[in-house]
Structure formats: structure tokens, C-alpha cells
Design a protein around this motif. Structure first.
Motif, PDB file in Angstrom:
ATOM      1  N   TYR A   1      -4.730 -38.530 -14.835  1.00 32.99           N
ATOM      2  CA  TYR A   1      -4.824 -39.625 -14.147  1.00 32.99           C
ATOM      3  C   TYR A   1      -6.323 -40.649 -14.431  1.00 32.99           C
ATOM      4  O   TYR A   1      -7.438 -39.794 -14.580  1.00 32.99           O
ATOM      5  CB  TYR A   1      -5.057 -39.514 -12.633  1.00 32.99           C
ATOM      6  CG  TYR A   1      -5.096 -40.487 -11.467  1.00 32.99           C
ATOM      7  CD1 TYR A   1      -4.159 -41.677 -11.470  1.00 32.99           C
ATOM      8  CD2 TYR A   1      -6.137 -41.019 -10.963  1.00 32.99           C
ATOM      9  CE1 TYR A   1      -4.237 -42.638 -11.075  1.00 32.99           C
ATOM     10  CE2 TYR A   1      -6.387 -42.062 -10.161  1.00 32.99           C
ATOM     11  CZ  TYR A   1      -4.973 -43.021 -10.166  1.00 32.99           C
ATOM     12  OH  TYR A   1      -5.226 -44.082  -9.305  1.00 32.99           O
TER      13      TYR A   1
ATOM     14  N   CYS B   1       6.624 -47.112  -7.720  1.00 35.35           N
ATOM     15  CA  CYS B   1       6.367 -45.820  -7.414  1.00 35.35           C
ATOM     16  C   CYS B   1       7.653 -45.129  -7.211  1.00 35.35           C
ATOM     17  O   CYS B   1       8.220 -45.574  -6.324  1.00 35.35           O
ATOM     18  CB  CYS B   1       5.199 -45.639  -6.554  1.00 35.35           C
ATOM     19  SG  CYS B   1       4.907 -43.671  -6.118  1.00 35.35           S
TER      20      CYS B   1
ATOM     21  N   CYS C   1      -1.645 -44.381 -13.820  1.00 33.29           N
ATOM     22  CA  CYS C   1      -0.753 -43.636 -12.964  1.00 33.29           C
ATOM     23  C   CYS C   1      -0.819 -42.269 -13.326  1.00 33.29           C
ATOM     24  O   CYS C   1      -1.460 -41.690 -14.122  1.00 33.29           O
ATOM     25  CB  CYS C   1       0.812 -44.039 -13.180  1.00 33.29           C
ATOM     26  SG  CYS C   1       1.182 -43.712 -14.983  1.00 33.29           S
TER      27      CYS C   1
ATOM     28  N   ARG D   1       0.443 -38.672 -14.243  1.00 30.10           N
ATOM     29  CA  ARG D   1       1.494 -38.190 -15.222  1.00 30.10           C
ATOM     30  C   ARG D   1       1.815 -36.747 -14.693  1.00 30.10           C
ATOM     31  O   ARG D   1       1.031 -35.946 -14.853  1.00 30.10           O
ATOM     32  CB  ARG D   1       1.297 -38.336 -16.589  1.00 30.10           C
ATOM     33  CG  ARG D   1       2.495 -37.944 -17.591  1.00 30.10           C
ATOM     34  CD  ARG D   1       2.138 -38.186 -18.863  1.00 30.10           C
ATOM     35  NE  ARG D   1       1.291 -36.928 -19.381  1.00 30.10           N
ATOM     36  CZ  ARG D   1       0.835 -36.763 -20.561  1.00 30.10           C
ATOM     37  NH1 ARG D   1       0.983 -37.461 -21.542  1.00 30.10           N
ATOM     38  NH2 ARG D   1       0.054 -35.635 -20.888  1.00 30.10           N
TER      39      ARG D   1
ATOM     40  N   TYR E   1       6.130 -40.053 -13.085  1.00 28.67           N
ATOM     41  CA  TYR E   1       4.888 -40.972 -12.938  1.00 28.67           C
ATOM     42  C   TYR E   1       4.653 -41.297 -11.259  1.00 28.67           C
ATOM     43  O   TYR E   1       5.742 -41.716 -10.555  1.00 28.67           O
ATOM     44  CB  TYR E   1       5.184 -42.242 -13.562  1.00 28.67           C
ATOM     45  CG  TYR E   1       4.936 -42.099 -15.208  1.00 28.67           C
ATOM     46  CD1 TYR E   1       3.784 -41.745 -15.932  1.00 28.67           C
ATOM     47  CD2 TYR E   1       6.224 -41.999 -15.790  1.00 28.67           C
ATOM     48  CE1 TYR E   1       3.769 -41.553 -17.344  1.00 28.67           C
ATOM     49  CE2 TYR E   1       6.254 -41.668 -17.153  1.00 28.67           C
ATOM     50  CZ  TYR E   1       5.100 -41.332 -17.849  1.00 28.67           C
ATOM     51  OH  TYR E   1       5.000 -41.156 -19.231  1.00 28.67           O
TER      52      TYR E   1
END
Length: 351
Positions: free
Chosen positions: A241, A280, A293, A295, A313
């Protein structure tokens, strides 16, 4: 010279398995040469494609496989009716082909088992090619120009040293079979999910630790081969992140609060940026993200037997997804959709 094998038909001339370096094609009558449509020359010792091949003007198929061939001269350019060229298991490399070969109307080209370190640029210009086989060479990459081969349906590049799949493969509208097994590929670009014509995807014996979530949108995929990858041997979870920039934080605020905007109020580059917002996937979160984002690896059941790690994500580390735990029994709507898509696959070859 030992006589040729009996022809299998008036349009086929079979001179295979003679083990000769000189086939004396010049001795064949002009009439016979003009009626031959398939010329079979495999298993000889043809270091160079015989120039006399140019006289077979009606050829649609030429086979020079297993013949130690190291060079194909410009005489092949005169075979304007040639659709299929089989030249596997020879000594060809990127310097062995005529520069104008891109002007040919080939549909099937098999160069597997040679010494190519890259796909020759002239081959990338053959827009009629439907099948390209270059397995068992020394290829290290797939050029972005592969997208120019707009008729390609079957691409076999197994058994090379390829480490990267270019997203440009997604621009091949008819690609139905992609074989990239036995390479060094570490990731699959999410753009590959745009190849809706894809029926078979072979990725076994690579270095994959996850697949992008988008792979589940390949609704026509019937075969996915993944055995021999780390994602099958052991499941790996990851968390990466990068904190959002001020630009992203402002963009998130505008999108999540539904603040209206228009090209008359904001510069064009900011409008385009705001239009790129990604929602999201957590159904309990109404947030969006742009470049920053989380991962993660999300586990999805395939065929009720395997748990396959897919790239997932989230908009922030605090946005915990109900899908993030392998042992979780609760499933979100998004996971239900993913599993439904997974069940469309008839074969998932993990073992």
C-alpha cells in the motif's frame, strides 16, 4: 539419387525422410511442378531452402521440418499461394528469414524447435496469420507489436524464457488459444481478460503466485492450466500500500460524496483523472481509489475443489474485505459472482 516416395495424390509431392542435402527438384517436370499444392520435404539435410522451390507456384503448403535448415531465401516470396509453412526443429534464427516475408499471405507458421531469440519483426507484419507456433526456442519476450497480427487465433510460445506478458495481447480480437507454459512468467496482466474469444490458456510451469481478479471475466474460457506454479504449490498472500497523494485524496472526496463537476469548472486533465476512479470491491465500502490501493490476494473456490489466489484491490488497509480470509465462511455478493464465473470453466488443470 533415391527415387521419391509415391505421391499421396496428384497435388501432393512427398520427398520426406530421404536424408538428402540435394533433392534435385530441377529434374521434376514443369508441368508437375505447376500442379503440386503440397510439397513435403521433412527429415532431409537442407541447410538452405532449395531455390528450385520457387517453381512450385501453386503451393499452399510447404513442410521443411527436421531438415537442419538454417536459411530461407527470397525465393519463398514468389510462392504467392502459400498458406502453411512448417519449419519446426531446424536451425533457424531471426536472421534466417527474408526481410520482405511480412508481405506474404501465410495463415499457419510453425517455427518451433529452432534458435530464435526474438520474434522477427517481419513476422509481426503478417496480418493474415491465424496460427503461430514458436515453442522451444530462446525467446525472452513478446513484443508489443504482436497486436498487429490481427487475425491470430492460436499462439504457441511454450518452452522459452519469456518473463512478461505484454498487455497488447488483449488487442487480438480472435485469439482463442494462448500457450505460454514452461517459461518464466511471474504475473498475468489484467488486460488479458479483455480477450473474450479466449478458450484455452496454458500457463503451467511458470513463476505465478497469483492471478488478477479480472481473469474470471473470461466467460468463454474452457481450459486454464496452472500446474507447476507457486500459486498451486503454496498460496502466498501479499499486502502492498502506498499512501494516497493530495490529488487522490481530493479526487476520492469528490467521487465518494457525489460532488458534481464539469469540463467548464475543472481543467480537462482533472476531469479525465476523476473519470478513472475505481470502485472499492468491498460491498460495505462506498469508497473509490485511483493510483493508491491495497493489493491483496483473494482466494476464490474453483470447481468446488481448489482455492485459487486472485489479485484483489481495496481502497485502504482499513477497508477489510469479507473475502480476505481463507477460512471465512461468509461470502460477499462479489465473491458469489466470482465463483459463478469460475464455475463456467470446464477444466482447471492445477494438479
Amino acid at each position: 539419387m533415391e527415387g521419391p516416395e509415391p505421391a499421396e495424390g496428384e497435388h501432393i509431392l512427398n520427398l520426406s525422410r530421404l536424408g538428402l542435402d540435394n533433392l534435385n527438384l530441377e529434374q521434376i517436370s514443369d508441368e508437375r511442378r505447376k500442379e503440386v499444392q503440397q510439397l513435403l520435404l521433412p527429415d532431409n539435410r537442407l541447410v538452405v531452402l532449395p531455390p528450385a522451390v520457387a517453381a512450385f507456384t501453386q503451393l499452399s503448403l510447404l513442410d521443411i521440418s527436421n531438415s537442419t535448415t538454417a536459411y530461407i531465401g527470397e525465393e519463398i516470396l514468389g510462392l504467392t499461394r502459400l498458406k502453411t509453412l512448417l519449419a519446426k526443429n531446424n536451425r533457424l534464427d531471426e536472421f534466417s528469414l527474408p526481410k520482405e516475408m511480412g508481405s506474404m499471405k501465410l495463415e499457419v507458421l510453425n517455427l518451433s524447435g529452432n534458435q530464435f531469440e526474438e520474434i522477427p519483426s517481419q513476422l509481426l507484419q503478417i496480418q493474415t496469420l491465424k496460427t503461430l507456433s514458436m515453442g522451444g526456442n530462446r525467446l525472452k519476450s513478446i513484443p508489443a507489436e504482436i497486436e498487429n497480427m490481427i487475425s491470430l487465433e492460436f499462439l504457441y510460445l511454450g518452452g522459452n524464457f519469456i518473463s512478461h506478458i505484454p498487455p497488447e495481447l488483449a488487442n487480438l480480437p480472435y485469439l482463442s488459444c494462448l500457450v505460454l507454459c514452461d517459461n518464466r512468467i511471474q504475473s498475468v496482466p489484467p488486460q488479458l481478460a479483455q480477450v473474450h474469444s479466449l478458450r484455452s490458456l496454458s500457463l503451467h510451469n511458470n513463476l505465478l503466485t497469483y492471478l488478477p481478479r479480472e481473469i474470471l471475466s473470461l466467460v468463454h474460457l474452457q481450459e486454464l492450466s496452472l500446474r507447476g506454479n507457486p500459486l498451486v504449490v503454496r498460496f502466498v498472500r501479499d499486502l502492498i500500500y502506498t499512501p494516497p497523494t493530495l490529488l487522490e485524496m481530493a479526487g476520492r472526496t469528490i467521487k465518494s460524496r457525489g460532488i458534481p463537476y464539469s469540463p467548464w469548472e475543472l481543467p480537462g486533465n482533472l476531469v479525465r483523472y476523476l473519470d478513472l476512479a475505481s470502485k472499492c470491491p468491498n460491498p460495505k465500502c462506498g469508497g473509490v481509489y485511483f493510483d493508491s490501493c491495497v493489493r491483496q490476494i483473494k482466494f476464490v473456490d474453483f470447481c468446488g475443489k481448489y482455492r485459487l489466489p486472485l489479485m484483489h484491490y481495496l481502497c485502504s488497509p482499513e477497508c477489510s474485505s469479507p473475502c480476505s480470509s481463507v477460512s471465512s465462511q461468509s461470502e460477499s455478493d462479489s465473491e458469489d459472482e466470482a465463483m459463478a464465473a469460475a464455475r463456467r470453466m470446464q477444466k482447471v488443470l492445477l494438479g
